[in-house]
Scaffold this motif. Sequence first.
Motif, PDB file in Angstrom:
ATOM      1  N   UNK A 161       0.855  -1.188   0.000  1.00 55.40           N
ATOM      2  CA  UNK A 161       0.000   0.000   0.000  1.00 55.40           C
ATOM      3  C   UNK A 161       0.889   1.235   0.000  1.00 55.40           C
ATOM      4  N   UNK A 162       1.106   1.814  -1.179  1.00 53.13           N
ATOM      5  CA  UNK A 162       1.994   2.970  -1.291  1.00 53.13           C
ATOM      6  C   UNK A 162       1.292   4.235  -0.789  1.00 53.13           C
ATOM      7  N   UNK A 163       1.935   4.929   0.148  1.00 51.16           N
ATOM      8  CA  UNK A 163       1.402   6.195   0.671  1.00 51.16           C
ATOM      9  C   UNK A 163       2.498   7.268   0.606  1.00 51.16           C
ATOM     10  N   UNK A 164       2.754   7.810  -0.573  1.00 51.76           N
ATOM     11  CA  UNK A 164       3.823   8.806  -0.702  1.00 51.76           C
ATOM     12  C   UNK A 164       3.433  10.147  -0.102  1.00 51.76           C
ATOM     13  N   UNK A 165       4.440  10.973   0.177  1.00 52.72           N
ATOM     14  CA  UNK A 165       4.182  12.331   0.638  1.00 52.72           C
ATOM     15  C   UNK A 165       5.025  12.716   1.831  1.00 52.72           C
ATOM     16  N   UNK A 166       5.457  13.984   1.840  1.00 56.25           N
ATOM     17  CA  UNK A 166       6.235  14.560   2.948  1.00 56.25           C
ATOM     18  C   UNK A 166       7.468  13.722   3.273  1.00 56.25           C
ATOM     19  N   UNK A 167       8.190  13.334   2.220  1.00 58.53           N
ATOM     20  CA  UNK A 167       9.422  12.576   2.431  1.00 58.53           C
ATOM     21  C   UNK A 167       9.199  11.270   3.162  1.00 58.53           C
ATOM     22  N   UNK A 168       8.134  10.562   2.795  1.00 58.92           N
ATOM     23  CA  UNK A 168       7.749   9.264   3.378  1.00 58.92           C
ATOM     24  C   UNK A 168       7.052   9.384   4.731  1.00 58.92           C
ATOM     25  N   UNK A 169       6.875  10.601   5.227  1.00 61.40           N
ATOM     26  CA  UNK A 169       6.314  10.770   6.568  1.00 61.40           C
ATOM     27  C   UNK A 169       4.840  10.389   6.654  1.00 61.40           C
ATOM     28  N   UNK A 170       4.086  10.567   5.574  1.00 60.92           N
ATOM     29  CA  UNK A 170       2.663  10.245   5.614  1.00 60.92           C
ATOM     30  C   UNK A 170       2.459   8.753   5.858  1.00 60.92           C
ATOM     31  N   UNK A 171       3.144   7.924   5.074  1.00 64.46           N
ATOM     32  CA  UNK A 171       3.023   6.479   5.242  1.00 64.46           C
ATOM     33  C   UNK A 171       3.569   6.001   6.577  1.00 64.46           C
ATOM     34  N   UNK A 172       4.674   6.611   7.001  1.00 59.49           N
ATOM     35  CA  UNK A 172       5.280   6.219   8.283  1.00 59.49           C
ATOM     36  C   UNK A 172       4.346   6.535   9.444  1.00 59.49           C
ATOM     37  N   UNK A 173       3.679   7.687   9.369  1.00 58.27           N
ATOM     38  CA  UNK A 173       2.754   8.091  10.432  1.00 58.27           C
ATOM     39  C   UNK A 173       1.564   7.133  10.516  1.00 58.27           C
ATOM     40  N   UNK A 174       1.052   6.713   9.359  1.00 54.79           N
ATOM     41  CA  UNK A 174      -0.075   5.770   9.333  1.00 54.79           C
ATOM     42  C   UNK A 174       0.290   4.474  10.064  1.00 54.79           C
ATOM     43  N   UNK A 175       1.490   3.962   9.774  1.00 58.37           N
ATOM     44  CA  UNK A 175       1.920   2.725  10.419  1.00 58.37           C
ATOM     45  C   UNK A 175       2.141   2.935  11.918  1.00 58.37           C
ATOM     46  N   UNK A 176       2.749   4.059  12.292  1.00 61.78           N
ATOM     47  CA  UNK A 176       3.048   4.299  13.712  1.00 61.78           C
ATOM     48  C   UNK A 176       1.781   4.336  14.562  1.00 61.78           C
ATOM     49  N   UNK A 177       0.647   4.699  13.942  1.00 62.43           N
ATOM     50  CA  UNK A 177      -0.618   4.809  14.679  1.00 62.43           C
ATOM     51  C   UNK A 177      -1.561   3.622  14.421  1.00 62.43           C
ATOM     52  N   UNK A 178      -1.086   2.615  13.701  1.00 59.29           N
ATOM     53  CA  UNK A 178      -1.935   1.466  13.395  1.00 59.29           C
ATOM     54  C   UNK A 178      -1.959   0.484  14.565  1.00 59.29           C
ATOM     55  N   UNK A 179      -2.866  -0.478  14.512  1.00 56.12           N
ATOM     56  CA  UNK A 179      -2.987  -1.475  15.576  1.00 56.12           C
ATOM     57  C   UNK A 179      -1.689  -2.280  15.686  1.00 56.12           C
ATOM     58  N   UNK A 180      -1.095  -2.363  16.867  1.00 55.58           N
ATOM     59  CA  UNK A 180       0.209  -3.041  17.028  1.00 55.58           C
ATOM     60  C   UNK A 180       0.076  -4.557  17.146  1.00 55.58           C
ATOM     61  N   UNK A 181      -0.389  -5.175  16.059  1.00 56.55           N
ATOM     62  CA  UNK A 181      -0.623  -6.625  16.097  1.00 56.55           C
ATOM     63  C   UNK A 181       0.256  -7.400  15.124  1.00 56.55           C
ATOM     64  N   UNK A 182       1.155  -6.691  14.439  1.00 62.42           N
ATOM     65  CA  UNK A 182       2.049  -7.368  13.508  1.00 62.42           C
ATOM     66  C   UNK A 182       1.485  -7.536  12.106  1.00 62.42           C
ATOM     67  N   UNK A 183       0.283  -7.000  11.860  1.00 60.37           N
ATOM     68  CA  UNK A 183      -0.330  -7.145  10.542  1.00 60.37           C
ATOM     69  C   UNK A 183      -0.121  -5.922   9.654  1.00 60.37           C
ATOM     70  N   UNK A 184       0.322  -4.817  10.237  1.00 60.06           N
ATOM     71  CA  UNK A 184       0.637  -3.622   9.458  1.00 60.06           C
ATOM     72  C   UNK A 184       2.110  -3.303   9.650  1.00 60.06           C
ATOM     73  N   UNK A 185       2.872  -3.357   8.559  1.00 63.98           N
ATOM     74  CA  UNK A 185       4.313  -3.127   8.599  1.00 63.98           C
ATOM     75  C   UNK A 185       4.667  -1.930   7.724  1.00 63.98           C
ATOM     76  N   UNK A 186       5.803  -1.346   8.015  1.00 66.47           N
ATOM     77  CA  UNK A 186       6.314  -0.237   7.215  1.00 66.47           C
ATOM     78  C   UNK A 186       7.595  -0.662   6.517  1.00 66.47           C
ATOM     79  N   UNK A 187       7.635  -0.474   5.193  1.00 68.33           N
ATOM     80  CA  UNK A 187       8.911  -0.597   4.492  1.00 68.33           C
ATOM     81  C   UNK A 187       9.468   0.821   4.469  1.00 68.33           C
ATOM     82  N   UNK A 188      10.212   1.146   5.520  1.00 74.28           N
ATOM     83  CA  UNK A 188      10.770   2.488   5.646  1.00 74.28           C
ATOM     84  C   UNK A 188      12.111   2.591   4.948  1.00 74.28           C
ATOM     85  N   UNK A 189      12.618   3.813   4.846  1.00 76.02           N
ATOM     86  CA  UNK A 189      13.929   3.998   4.229  1.00 76.02           C
ATOM     87  C   UNK A 189      14.711   5.056   4.980  1.00 76.02           C
ATOM     88  N   UNK A 190      15.816   5.482   4.423  1.00 82.30           N
ATOM     89  CA  UNK A 190      16.732   6.407   5.085  1.00 82.30           C
ATOM     90  C   UNK A 190      16.071   7.729   5.459  1.00 82.30           C
TER      91      UNK A 190
END
Length: 276
Positions: free
Chosen positions: A23-52
Amino acid sequence: SDLSARLLAESVVPLLGQPVVIDNRPGAGSSLGSDIVSKSTPDGYTLLLGNISLAFNAALYKKLPFDALRDLAPISLAADQPSILVTTPSLPVKNLQEFIALARAQPGKITYGSAGLGSGTHLAMELLVLSQKLDMVHVPYKGTGPVITALLGHEVSSFLSTFAPALPHIKSGRMRGIAVTSLKRAPTLPAVPTIAESGIPGFEYSTWYGVLTPARTPKPVIDKLNKIIVTALNGQELRQRYSAQGMDARPTTNAEFAAYLKSETAKWAKVVHEAK
């Protein structure tokens, strides 16, 4: 990031026994997608492919809706790829020392493109410019694709590009590869020296990709995911597929990735501060 995620997901699916949705969520230097994952349910079903960019953004943005070191739990690094300094063939340089000499002889005239203000391609070039006290003109674009097009059209003189998009043009002769940013030469371009061996000892920059999950995810879940992802990354097929794109598989423990993210965050905060 998309390519790295897809290659990894295809190798992970058989080990998980269930599909993985990219699920690609581009924007703000990857911050939009990273924020979505950081606030998702912590059950191991939502992961972030983060980068530098996770290491850059803490210094680049005054207010981020999440803290990568606090709100995300590293699972494992996935891959990294060096960048390569490329120029137009018309620029009268054939190696890094000639490039630096030309930039010093023509202060404020040699241009370099980037994938945007504060992007990895910008900050890595700033690291080089600052280390050599050069006066060059930064020309930001909206992504790597437009910079490649601009360089091919002679709108800019140089670009510190990630490997995959530049490789075909270097091999066709439409771009000149000057030096790579890894400490070792790239197997896909063995004739091109590193920046470190070209007169700037210790210079190193790689665009890395890693898998993270919300910080509150239970440790047994993180350990299980780490085991699956590391197994996939150690597989010959995935290693070969990454290598074909100029990337190296980089399996780690979650503790190793956590320590690396912390050190990278400190390193790039210094670059952002010095580059103003």
